[in-house]
Design a protein around this motif. Structure first.
Motif, PDB file in Angstrom:
ATOM      1  N   UNK A   1       0.893  -1.176   0.000  1.00 19.77           N
ATOM      2  CA  UNK A   1       0.000   0.000   0.000  1.00 19.77           C
ATOM      3  C   UNK A   1       0.917   1.207   0.000  1.00 19.77           C
ATOM      4  N   UNK A   2       1.124   1.823  -1.198  1.00 28.70           N
ATOM      5  CA  UNK A   2       2.255   2.755  -1.194  1.00 28.70           C
ATOM      6  C   UNK A   2       2.229   3.855  -2.247  1.00 28.70           C
ATOM      7  N   UNK A   3       3.247   4.695  -2.116  1.00 27.64           N
ATOM      8  CA  UNK A   3       3.629   5.745  -3.067  1.00 27.64           C
ATOM      9  C   UNK A   3       2.611   6.889  -3.141  1.00 27.64           C
ATOM     10  N   UNK A   4       2.279   7.519  -1.969  1.00 27.14           N
ATOM     11  CA  UNK A   4       1.290   8.600  -1.952  1.00 27.14           C
ATOM     12  C   UNK A   4       1.746   9.806  -2.756  1.00 27.14           C
ATOM     13  N   UNK A   5       0.870  10.299  -3.619  1.00 30.93           N
ATOM     14  CA  UNK A   5       1.141  11.519  -4.388  1.00 30.93           C
ATOM     15  C   UNK A   5       0.082  12.538  -3.970  1.00 30.93           C
ATOM     16  N   UNK A   6       0.509  13.586  -3.294  1.00 32.79           N
ATOM     17  CA  UNK A   6      -0.419  14.558  -2.720  1.00 32.79           C
ATOM     18  C   UNK A   6      -0.327  15.875  -3.474  1.00 32.79           C
ATOM     19  N   UNK A   7      -1.478  16.526  -3.660  1.00 31.44           N
ATOM     20  CA  UNK A   7      -1.490  17.873  -4.238  1.00 31.44           C
ATOM     21  C   UNK A   7      -2.665  18.636  -3.649  1.00 31.44           C
ATOM     22  N   UNK A   8      -2.626  19.959  -3.790  1.00 26.72           N
ATOM     23  CA  UNK A   8      -3.705  20.818  -3.319  1.00 26.72           C
ATOM     24  C   UNK A   8      -4.777  20.866  -4.397  1.00 26.72           C
ATOM     25  N   UNK A   9      -6.040  20.584  -4.047  1.00 23.18           N
ATOM     26  CA  UNK A   9      -7.144  20.678  -5.006  1.00 23.18           C
ATOM     27  C   UNK A   9      -8.228  21.528  -4.371  1.00 23.18           C
ATOM     28  N   UNK A  10      -8.315  22.777  -4.790  1.00 24.23           N
ATOM     29  CA  UNK A  10      -9.341  23.664  -4.235  1.00 24.23           C
ATOM     30  C   UNK A  10      -9.119  23.861  -2.740  1.00 24.23           C
ATOM     31  N   UNK A  11     -10.122  23.436  -1.931  1.00 22.75           N
ATOM     32  CA  UNK A  11     -10.044  23.709  -0.494  1.00 22.75           C
ATOM     33  C   UNK A  11      -9.502  22.530   0.306  1.00 22.75           C
ATOM     34  N   UNK A  12      -8.947  21.531  -0.372  1.00 20.13           N
ATOM     35  CA  UNK A  12      -8.461  20.368   0.388  1.00 20.13           C
ATOM     36  C   UNK A  12      -7.211  19.777  -0.269  1.00 20.13           C
ATOM     37  N   UNK A  13      -6.616  18.841   0.414  1.00 17.68           N
ATOM     38  CA  UNK A  13      -5.496  18.067  -0.130  1.00 17.68           C
ATOM     39  C   UNK A  13      -6.034  16.758  -0.685  1.00 17.68           C
ATOM     40  N   UNK A  14      -5.437  16.312  -1.788  1.00 17.53           N
ATOM     41  CA  UNK A  14      -5.849  15.053  -2.417  1.00 17.53           C
ATOM     42  C   UNK A  14      -4.654  14.110  -2.457  1.00 17.53           C
ATOM     43  N   UNK A  15      -4.861  12.877  -2.052  1.00 19.75           N
ATOM     44  CA  UNK A  15      -3.789  11.866  -2.127  1.00 19.75           C
ATOM     45  C   UNK A  15      -4.179  10.753  -3.094  1.00 19.75           C
ATOM     46  N   UNK A  16      -3.260  10.407  -3.999  1.00 23.47           N
ATOM     47  CA  UNK A  16      -3.388   9.192  -4.797  1.00 23.47           C
ATOM     48  C   UNK A  16      -2.457   8.166  -4.170  1.00 23.47           C
ATOM     49  N   UNK A  17      -2.943   6.969  -3.943  1.00 26.44           N
ATOM     50  CA  UNK A  17      -2.080   5.942  -3.333  1.00 26.44           C
ATOM     51  C   UNK A  17      -2.491   4.580  -3.889  1.00 26.44           C
ATOM     52  N   UNK A  18      -1.508   3.700  -4.047  1.00 30.13           N
ATOM     53  CA  UNK A  18      -1.775   2.409  -4.706  1.00 30.13           C
ATOM     54  C   UNK A  18      -1.997   1.269  -3.715  1.00 30.13           C
ATOM     55  N   UNK A  19      -3.085   0.537  -3.896  1.00 33.00           N
ATOM     56  CA  UNK A  19      -3.170  -0.808  -3.325  1.00 33.00           C
ATOM     57  C   UNK A  19      -2.532  -1.693  -4.404  1.00 33.00           C
ATOM     58  N   UNK A  20      -1.232  -1.843  -4.305  1.00 35.87           N
ATOM     59  CA  UNK A  20      -0.412  -2.285  -5.439  1.00 35.87           C
ATOM     60  C   UNK A  20      -0.784  -3.647  -5.991  1.00 35.87           C
ATOM     61  N   UNK A  21      -0.987  -4.606  -5.090  1.00 32.40           N
ATOM     62  CA  UNK A  21      -1.249  -5.974  -5.569  1.00 32.40           C
ATOM     63  C   UNK A  21      -2.638  -6.115  -6.170  1.00 32.40           C
ATOM     64  N   UNK A  22      -3.596  -5.293  -5.678  1.00 33.60           N
ATOM     65  CA  UNK A  22      -4.980  -5.377  -6.180  1.00 33.60           C
ATOM     66  C   UNK A  22      -5.185  -4.559  -7.451  1.00 33.60           C
ATOM     67  N   UNK A  23      -4.173  -3.756  -7.854  1.00 33.88           N
ATOM     68  CA  UNK A  23      -4.342  -2.832  -8.986  1.00 33.88           C
ATOM     69  C   UNK A  23      -5.507  -1.883  -8.737  1.00 33.88           C
ATOM     70  N   UNK A  24      -5.530  -1.325  -7.541  1.00 29.32           N
ATOM     71  CA  UNK A  24      -6.540  -0.338  -7.174  1.00 29.32           C
ATOM     72  C   UNK A  24      -5.822   0.935  -6.755  1.00 29.32           C
ATOM     73  N   UNK A  25      -6.105   2.017  -7.477  1.00 29.09           N
ATOM     74  CA  UNK A  25      -5.567   3.318  -7.108  1.00 29.09           C
ATOM     75  C   UNK A  25      -6.650   4.031  -6.306  1.00 29.09           C
ATOM     76  N   UNK A  26      -6.296   4.464  -5.107  1.00 28.48           N
ATOM     77  CA  UNK A  26      -7.288   5.124  -4.251  1.00 28.48           C
ATOM     78  C   UNK A  26      -7.031   6.628  -4.154  1.00 28.48           C
ATOM     79  N   UNK A  27      -8.134   7.375  -3.988  1.00 28.59           N
ATOM     80  CA  UNK A  27      -8.073   8.830  -3.786  1.00 28.59           C
ATOM     81  C   UNK A  27      -8.589   9.134  -2.373  1.00 28.59           C
ATOM     82  N   UNK A  28      -7.768   9.797  -1.579  1.00 30.49           N
ATOM     83  CA  UNK A  28      -8.181  10.240  -0.240  1.00 30.49           C
ATOM     84  C   UNK A  28      -8.111  11.756  -0.176  1.00 30.49           C
ATOM     85  N   UNK A  29      -8.882  12.334   0.755  1.00 35.02           N
ATOM     86  CA  UNK A  29      -8.887  13.794   0.937  1.00 35.02           C
ATOM     87  C   UNK A  29      -8.538  14.149   2.378  1.00 35.02           C
TER      88      UNK A  29
END
Ligand code: FRU
Length: 503
Positions: free
Chosen positions: A160-188
């Motif tokens: 579960x790795x490699x968070x890429x964070x950026x500012x989007x409007x009024x919040x922070x957005x993180x992209x992070x990989x559930x690597x083995x499942x091939x699921x990219x998740x977005x958190x705020x």
């Protein structure tokens, strides 16, 4: 030892000592481009990972600053990103309201999970937990303090790795990989510390899955918005999903991407995926946060997990690509990612020793003008004429050459490194790496950056990039043009020797 030291690139960043892989924490702040990266300063192999650090004011010359965030007995510092928290949403600034740089990285537990699943012999598989941590710097990234209440995002997962964070409007957005499942998740998050769906839940705001290449684990995501053909009212988003293994060759690591739209919670692809690079050696490619003028500048690790630990090396191993400007351009009715070296790379051209030629007829091996050189920027336009294949040879000498060419029957531009020098450390290394590219009016434009251990090709407008590492005998440094089964014309060529970026 002389020949080995001659491998140190003239104009690509590599640390003086140790091992590097992924670029990390790419952020532009106060006139500085920060390049953090996966580093092992103690060996030339992937081992105990820390973040190394270099800064540049021009994306060309880099000052190496050493270890930024170090491994210890508890954790290794895996890949991630960095942002400037301008308004101190995190509360981690020196004084209220002052900016603070925040790194968001994957912490890899040094001690394996004692409850790891057993293999079929009944032995522990010794899996290591991965979770997302942050660290802060109040001195422009020079010194770092790990956050006292890490982790900030922990799903008790092994990959579960490699968070890429950026500012989007009024919040922070993180992209992070559930690597083995091939699921990219977005958190705020509102503060870079509490991460969830942005509505009070502790799950992701959205997920991207079920598309693209899934032959290996998904790693190092990134996403950015770009105008199409420079029209700010017509934008598309680009999602990068690095994958290892599972490249289009069927082995090794590569950067895939999707073009589409981001709805604030998740990404919707317009169509199929493609590859950012058609060579073997551009991985973990990501972009700088907060680059001036909204420009999108990418850099990749110039190697491949398939063979990176067995390549010829001395006191250091691996370099990065040149920083590349990414744009979206409509070509033949299709929106394409176009990439080219950032403009400042031109400043390295040694203009007083440049060679210019035009209208050279090329049949078979053409060796005039006798150009030599190990670090070159070659700008060439060919007319395909009647030739079945034509191109440029670099690092050419007895029994050695690297070809950058065009195969007319296949309609493909390629790098061929089959006899490029030392190739025998992995059976998959010596090969030809091709990309589809139609000629335009029987013509082909190439920009070729040649350095001591690499070749980067940008074809036509930059809609095709091919990046390969090579390990040539440095004394076989000829450059020539060739054509097979017919005649081609070098309409014009400029060969610029490149100045070194090392003081
Ligand atoms: C990609 C990668 C990342 C990981 C890092 C460890 O090359 O495997 O997923 O965070 O390298 O060095």
């Amino acid at each position: 030892a002389l020949a080995v030291d001659m491998m140190r690139p003239a104009f690509h960043y590599t640390p003086r000592f140790g091992w590097v892989n992924d670029p990390n924490g790419l952020v532009y702040a106060d006139g500085e481009w920060h390049l953090f990266y996966q580093a092992d300063y103690e060996t030339t192999l992937h081992g105990n990972m820390s973040w190394g650090h270099a800064v540049s004011t021009d994306l060309v010359h880099w000052q190496e600053l050493g270890v930024a965030i170090s491994y210890d007995q508890h954790e290794q510092i895996f890949s991630g990103s960095a942002v400037v928290d301008k308004d101190c949403t995190s509360g981690l600034c020196a004084k209220a309201g002052e900016p603070v740089m925040i790194a968001i990285y994957t912490s890899y537990d040094q001690v394996p999970d004692p409850n790891s699943p057993l293999d079929d012999q009944g032995h522990s598989t010794n899996r290591h937990f991965q979770s997302q941590h942050i660290a802060s710097s109040t001195d422009r990234g020079r010194t770092w303090t790990k956050y006292a209440h890490n982790p900030v995002l922990d799903k008790k997962m092994y990959e579960f790795r490699d968070p890429k964070v950026s500012r989007r409007g009024d919040h922070w957005l993180m992209l992070v990989q559930k690597s083995e499942e091939h699921v990219l998740q977005f958190y705020k998050s509102s503060d870079l510390i509490k991460w969830g769906d942005g509505k009070g839940g502790d799950g992701p705001a959205g997920e991207f899955t079920g598309l693209g290449a899934t032959g290996g684990v998904w790693e190092c995501p990134d996403m950015f918005e770009l105008p199409v053909d420079g029209d700010a009212k017509n934008t598309k988003w680009v999602l990068i999903v690095n994958i290892n293994p599972g490249s289009r060759f069927g082995w090794g690591s590569a950067a895939q991407f999707f073009i589409g739209q981001f709805d604030g919670d998740t990404f919707h692809a317009d169509g199929d995926y493609s590859w950012l690079d058609w060579g073997a050696d551009n991985y973990a490619t990501i972009t700088w946060d907060s680059a001036p003028n909204g420009e999108v500048v990418a850099i990749g690790w110039m190697s491949n997990w398939q063979y990176t630990q067995v390549t010829p090396a001395s006191t250091w191993r691996n370099a990065f690509t040149v920083p590349r400007l990414l744009e979206l351009v409509t070509i033949d009715g299709k929106v394409r990612v176009v990439q080219n070296p950032v403009k400042n790379i031109d400043s390295l051209r040694d203009l007083s020793n440049a060679v210019h030629q035009s209208n050279l007829a090329v049949a078979n091996d053409y060796t005039e003008p006798a150009i030599r050189g190990r670090a070159l920027d070659i700008v060439v336009e060919f007319d395909a004429g009647s030739a079945a294949e034509f191109g440029v040879k670099v690092y050419q000498g007895e029994h050695q050459e690297t070809l950058i060419g065009y195969d007319k029957a296949k309609g493909q531009v390629f790098i061929d490194r089959r006899i490029s020098g030392t190739v025998n450390f992995d059976a998959l290394f010596p090969d030809r790496h091709s990309a589809d590219l139609p000629l335009v009016g029987n013509k082909l434009k190439l920009r070729i950056l040649v350095d001591h251990g690499s070749v980067e090709v940008f074809a036509n407008r930059g809609e095709v990039a091919i990046t390969d590492v090579i390990f040539p005998d440095p004394f076989k440094d000829g450059v020539s043009f060739y054509a097979l089964n017919g005649t081609a014309t070098v309409v014009s060529v400029d060969v610029y020797p490149m100045k070194t970026i090392h003081g």
